[in-house]
Write a protein that holds these residues in place. Structure first.
Motif, PDB file in Angstrom:
ATOM      1  N   VAL A  44      11.141 -15.795  -9.000  1.00 22.40           N
ATOM      2  CA  VAL A  44      12.073 -16.899  -9.215  1.00 22.40           C
ATOM      3  C   VAL A  44      12.892 -17.130  -7.956  1.00 22.40           C
ATOM      4  CG1 VAL A  44      13.992 -17.750 -10.619  1.00 22.40           C
ATOM      5  CG2 VAL A  44      12.181 -16.376 -11.672  1.00 22.40           C
ATOM      6  N   LEU A  45      12.909 -18.377  -7.482  1.00 21.01           N
ATOM      7  CA  LEU A  45      13.664 -18.741  -6.284  1.00 21.01           C
ATOM      8  C   LEU A  45      15.021 -19.335  -6.624  1.00 21.01           C
ATOM      9  CD1 LEU A  45      10.902 -20.486  -4.130  1.00 21.01           C
ATOM     10  CD2 LEU A  45      11.737 -18.148  -3.926  1.00 21.01           C
ATOM     11  N   ASP A  46      15.039 -20.159  -7.657  1.00 21.58           N
ATOM     12  CA  ASP A  46      16.266 -20.880  -7.991  1.00 21.58           C
ATOM     13  C   ASP A  46      16.246 -21.216  -9.476  1.00 21.58           C
ATOM     14  OD1 ASP A  46      18.735 -22.258  -7.152  1.00 21.58           O
ATOM     15  OD2 ASP A  46      17.666 -24.055  -7.794  1.00 21.58           O
ATOM     16  N   VAL A  47      17.417 -21.176 -10.109  1.00 23.34           N
ATOM     17  CA  VAL A  47      17.521 -21.438 -11.548  1.00 23.34           C
ATOM     18  C   VAL A  47      18.450 -22.617 -11.782  1.00 23.34           C
ATOM     19  CG1 VAL A  47      18.124 -20.464 -13.797  1.00 23.34           C
ATOM     20  CG2 VAL A  47      17.143 -18.992 -12.033  1.00 23.34           C
ATOM     21  N   GLU A  48      18.011 -23.569 -12.589  1.00 20.64           N
ATOM     22  CA  GLU A  48      18.825 -24.738 -12.930  1.00 20.64           C
ATOM     23  C   GLU A  48      19.737 -24.375 -14.097  1.00 20.64           C
ATOM     24  OE1 GLU A  48      20.877 -27.564 -12.872  1.00 20.64           O
ATOM     25  OE2 GLU A  48      19.164 -28.083 -11.581  1.00 20.64           O
ATOM     26  N   THR A  49      21.040 -24.253 -13.827  1.00 18.56           N
ATOM     27  CA  THR A  49      21.993 -23.851 -14.864  1.00 18.56           C
ATOM     28  C   THR A  49      23.038 -24.925 -15.155  1.00 18.56           C
ATOM     29  OG1 THR A  49      23.373 -22.761 -13.179  1.00 18.56           O
ATOM     30  CG2 THR A  49      21.747 -21.390 -14.319  1.00 18.56           C
ATOM     31  N   GLU A  64      26.955 -18.109 -12.710  1.00 22.39           N
ATOM     32  CA  GLU A  64      27.467 -17.068 -11.814  1.00 22.39           C
ATOM     33  C   GLU A  64      26.375 -16.081 -11.410  1.00 22.39           C
ATOM     34  OE1 GLU A  64      30.986 -13.660 -11.697  1.00 22.39           O
ATOM     35  OE2 GLU A  64      30.938 -15.151 -13.321  1.00 22.39           O
ATOM     36  N   ASN A  65      25.494 -15.748 -12.358  1.00 24.41           N
ATOM     37  CA  ASN A  65      24.423 -14.800 -12.082  1.00 24.41           C
ATOM     38  C   ASN A  65      23.073 -15.484 -11.894  1.00 24.41           C
ATOM     39  OD1 ASN A  65      25.962 -12.303 -12.301  1.00 24.41           O
ATOM     40  ND2 ASN A  65      26.142 -12.800 -14.475  1.00 24.41           N
ATOM     41  N   HIS A  66      23.087 -16.833 -11.805  1.00 21.21           N
ATOM     42  CA  HIS A  66      21.859 -17.611 -11.603  1.00 21.21           C
ATOM     43  C   HIS A  66      20.805 -17.193 -12.643  1.00 21.21           C
ATOM     44  CE1 HIS A  66      23.235 -19.246  -7.720  1.00 21.21           C
ATOM     45  NE2 HIS A  66      23.841 -18.085  -7.602  1.00 21.21           N
ATOM     46  N   ARG A  67      21.182 -17.333 -13.914  1.00 16.57           N
ATOM     47  CA  ARG A  67      20.353 -16.822 -14.998  1.00 16.57           C
ATOM     48  C   ARG A  67      20.247 -17.827 -16.149  1.00 16.57           C
ATOM     49  NH1 ARG A  67      19.129 -11.536 -16.393  1.00 16.57           N
ATOM     50  NH2 ARG A  67      20.561 -10.812 -14.791  1.00 16.57           N
ATOM     51  N   LEU A  68      19.058 -17.879 -16.753  1.00 18.71           N
ATOM     52  CA  LEU A  68      18.823 -18.592 -18.003  1.00 18.71           C
ATOM     53  C   LEU A  68      18.384 -17.577 -19.041  1.00 18.71           C
ATOM     54  CD1 LEU A  68      16.853 -21.849 -17.062  1.00 18.71           C
ATOM     55  CD2 LEU A  68      19.150 -21.737 -18.029  1.00 18.71           C
ATOM     56  N   GLY A  69      18.934 -17.697 -20.257  1.00 17.66           N
ATOM     57  CA  GLY A  69      18.572 -16.746 -21.297  1.00 17.66           C
ATOM     58  C   GLY A  69      18.430 -17.420 -22.645  1.00 17.66           C
ATOM     59  N   TYR A  70      17.927 -16.655 -23.615  1.00 16.71           N
ATOM     60  CA  TYR A  70      17.786 -17.168 -24.980  1.00 16.71           C
ATOM     61  C   TYR A  70      18.238 -16.070 -25.930  1.00 16.71           C
ATOM     62  CZ  TYR A  70      15.991 -20.289 -28.553  1.00 16.71           C
ATOM     63  OH  TYR A  70      15.902 -21.173 -29.599  1.00 16.71           O
ATOM     64  N   LYS A 108      20.510 -15.602 -35.167  1.00 14.71           N
ATOM     65  CA  LYS A 108      21.261 -14.940 -36.247  1.00 14.71           C
ATOM     66  C   LYS A 108      22.302 -13.965 -35.710  1.00 14.71           C
ATOM     67  CE  LYS A 108      17.461 -15.318 -39.554  1.00 14.71           C
ATOM     68  NZ  LYS A 108      16.515 -14.565 -40.431  1.00 14.71           N
ATOM     69  N   THR A 109      21.886 -13.106 -34.789  1.00 13.22           N
ATOM     70  CA  THR A 109      22.784 -12.056 -34.297  1.00 13.22           C
ATOM     71  C   THR A 109      23.521 -12.437 -33.019  1.00 13.22           C
ATOM     72  OG1 THR A 109      21.037 -11.007 -32.985  1.00 13.22           O
ATOM     73  CG2 THR A 109      21.229 -10.346 -35.297  1.00 13.22           C
ATOM     74  N   GLY A 110      23.004 -13.412 -32.291  1.00 12.71           N
ATOM     75  CA  GLY A 110      23.624 -13.783 -31.026  1.00 12.71           C
ATOM     76  C   GLY A 110      23.251 -12.855 -29.888  1.00 12.71           C
ATOM     77  N   LYS A 111      22.348 -11.907 -30.141  1.00  8.48           N
ATOM     78  CA  LYS A 111      21.923 -10.962 -29.113  1.00  8.48           C
ATOM     79  C   LYS A 111      20.955 -11.639 -28.141  1.00  8.48           C
ATOM     80  CE  LYS A 111      19.576  -6.521 -28.556  1.00  8.48           C
ATOM     81  NZ  LYS A 111      18.855  -5.426 -29.261  1.00  8.48           N
ATOM     82  N   LEU A 112      21.122 -11.352 -26.845  1.00  9.38           N
ATOM     83  CA  LEU A 112      20.241 -11.928 -25.833  1.00  9.38           C
ATOM     84  C   LEU A 112      18.851 -11.318 -25.972  1.00  9.38           C
ATOM     85  CD1 LEU A 112      20.333 -13.907 -23.392  1.00  9.38           C
ATOM     86  CD2 LEU A 112      20.633 -11.902 -21.934  1.00  9.38           C
ATOM     87  N   LEU A 113      17.864 -12.182 -26.192  1.00  3.39           N
ATOM     88  CA  LEU A 113      16.498 -11.726 -26.416  1.00  3.39           C
ATOM     89  C   LEU A 113      15.680 -11.661 -25.134  1.00  3.39           C
ATOM     90  CD1 LEU A 113      15.728 -13.774 -29.652  1.00  3.39           C
ATOM     91  CD2 LEU A 113      16.323 -11.350 -29.510  1.00  3.39           C
ATOM     92  N   ALA A 114      15.876 -12.640 -24.276  1.00  2.96           N
ATOM     93  CA  ALA A 114      15.125 -12.690 -23.020  1.00  2.96           C
ATOM     94  C   ALA A 114      15.892 -13.523 -22.022  1.00  2.96           C
ATOM     95  CB  ALA A 114      13.730 -13.278 -23.246  1.00  2.96           C
ATOM     96  N   SER A 115      15.653 -13.268 -20.734  1.00  8.00           N
ATOM     97  CA  SER A 115      16.344 -14.031 -19.689  1.00  8.00           C
ATOM     98  C   SER A 115      15.507 -14.033 -18.419  1.00  8.00           C
ATOM     99  CB  SER A 115      17.729 -13.445 -19.400  1.00  8.00           C
ATOM    100  OG  SER A 115      17.618 -12.156 -18.823  1.00  8.00           O
ATOM    101  N   VAL A 116      15.810 -14.993 -17.571  1.00 10.70           N
ATOM    102  CA  VAL A 116      15.182 -15.102 -16.252  1.00 10.70           C
ATOM    103  C   VAL A 116      16.278 -15.356 -15.242  1.00 10.70           C
ATOM    104  CG1 VAL A 116      13.786 -16.574 -14.790  1.00 10.70           C
ATOM    105  CG2 VAL A 116      12.884 -15.842 -16.967  1.00 10.70           C
ATOM    106  N   ALA A 117      16.312 -14.549 -14.197  1.00 16.79           N
ATOM    107  CA  ALA A 117      17.317 -14.685 -13.152  1.00 16.79           C
ATOM    108  C   ALA A 117      16.631 -14.808 -11.799  1.00 16.79           C
ATOM    109  CB  ALA A 117      18.273 -13.492 -13.160  1.00 16.79           C
TER     110      ALA A 117
END
Length: 329
Positions: free
Chosen positions: A195-200, A239-245, A249-258
């Motif tokens: 990953v070079l750049d993340v659109e946030t 701030e961390n150049h990250r996208l997540g999902y 139900k729980t609000g827990k972060l399941l996966a992310s890409v930075a």
């Protein structure tokens, strides 16, 4: 060579300068490097080189990240330019990338006209041949340098366009089947990418750009299965150049890409009547590629395990009872 022609022709020498970059050009890269615990210093070219060497040691677990940082740092710099020494003060002759106070091109006269001019200046300086009349005019040298810069830029753009064209031709060929080992060239490919750049940005389409090391190409990965405006599970972290999902139900972060993460992508060509477009789709992490399908299969797997649990347990208890009966007999 540069110093020699300058001594004889202080206002007529054809040189090459590379301006020092503004800090604003490096701000994005500096922030991205910090997410990996790496510090980039750009006070001068030596500090930049030293900081990149330190980054390589810190990122030794994945050597390609070191190479990636160097590629991105080069892109943050201004392009080098040909110029006539009489147009700039001596302090502006500096070549930042090479850390040289004065520099010129000399070694490739068969492919660069600037080198031909320098050869003629040097020949005149050492008394081998007279200086051509056109090299005695500062205004002519100004136009000459401007034209060489323009042609050099045009050649770079033509080279990039050629790479894009042949990239499309390559990935448009083949059948992309399992039997296609990729060595023959062409067709759909699945490869690792960084990953070079993340659109946030808020309300923007969730996407990120990647570099595919095997082919040296870049592409934009669009998370088309996620609604960037309405999906409340999408997490944007500028701030961390990250996208997540996150789990609905729980609000827990399941996966992310930075930025600088390794992902798995599929590369293929979308064809229409009059256009071909290179498409890069995300394969892993799957929870970002297609959250709904991934969550559904995950929940389905849990249900199957629950359904299988009592049956396996009862069969195990039956076996134990049979063993006990045999031992009693």
């Amino acid at each position: 060579v540069a110093k020699k022609i300058l001594r004889h022709y202080p206002t007529l020498s054809v040189l090459r300068r590379h301006p020092a970059p503004n800090r604003s050009m490096f701000d994005g890269l500096i922030q991205k490097a910090k997410t990996r615990g790496v510090s980039i210093r750009i006070d001068d070219s030596k500090k930049l080189a030293d900081s990149l060497d330190d980054a390589g040691k810190a990122l030794k677990d994945d050597p390609y990240l070191d190479q990636l940082l160097r590629i991105l740092s080069t892109r943050c710099m201004s392009p080098a330019q040909y110029f006539c020494s009489g147009e700039y003060q001596a302090k502006d002759w500096h070549h930042y990338g090479l850390a040289a106070p004065v520099y010129t091109h000399f070694t490739s006269p068969i492919r660069r006209y600037a080198d031909v001019c320098v050869h003629r200046l040097l020949a005149a300086a050492i008394g081998v041949a007279p200086l051509p009349v056109f090299l005695s005019s500062k205004s002519h040298l100004h136009d000459l340098a401007a034209n060489m810069n323009r042609r050099h830029r045009a050649a770079q753009l033509a080279g990039r366009a050629s790479v894009q064209l042949h990239t499309l031709i390559f990935f448009a060929g083949g059948d992309g089947s399992e039997n296609d080992d990729g060595d023959g060239g062409g067709g759909t490919k699945e490869e690792d990418a960084y990953v070079l750049d993340v659109e946030t940005s808020p309300n923007s389409e969730p996407s990120f750009s990647v570099m595919v090391p095997r082919y040296g190409i870049e592409g934009r990965v669009r998370l088309t299965k996620i609604n960037g405006k309405d999906d409340e599970c999408l997490v944007r972290d500028p701030e961390n150049h990250r996208l997540g999902y996150k789990d609905p139900k729980t609000g827990k972060l399941l996966a992310s890409v930075a930025v600088f993460d390794k992902v798995r992508v599929r590369i293929w060509v979308r064809k229409s009547r009059d256009r071909r477009e290179l498409v890069v789709d995300l394969l892993e992490p799957q929870l970002l590629a297609n959250p709904a399908a991934a969550l559904q299969s995950k929940q389905g797997g849990k249900k199957e395990n629950k359904a299988a649990g009592p049956t396996s347990g009862s069969s195990a208890s039956k076996k134990k009872k049979k063993k006990k009966q045999k031992t009693r007999q």
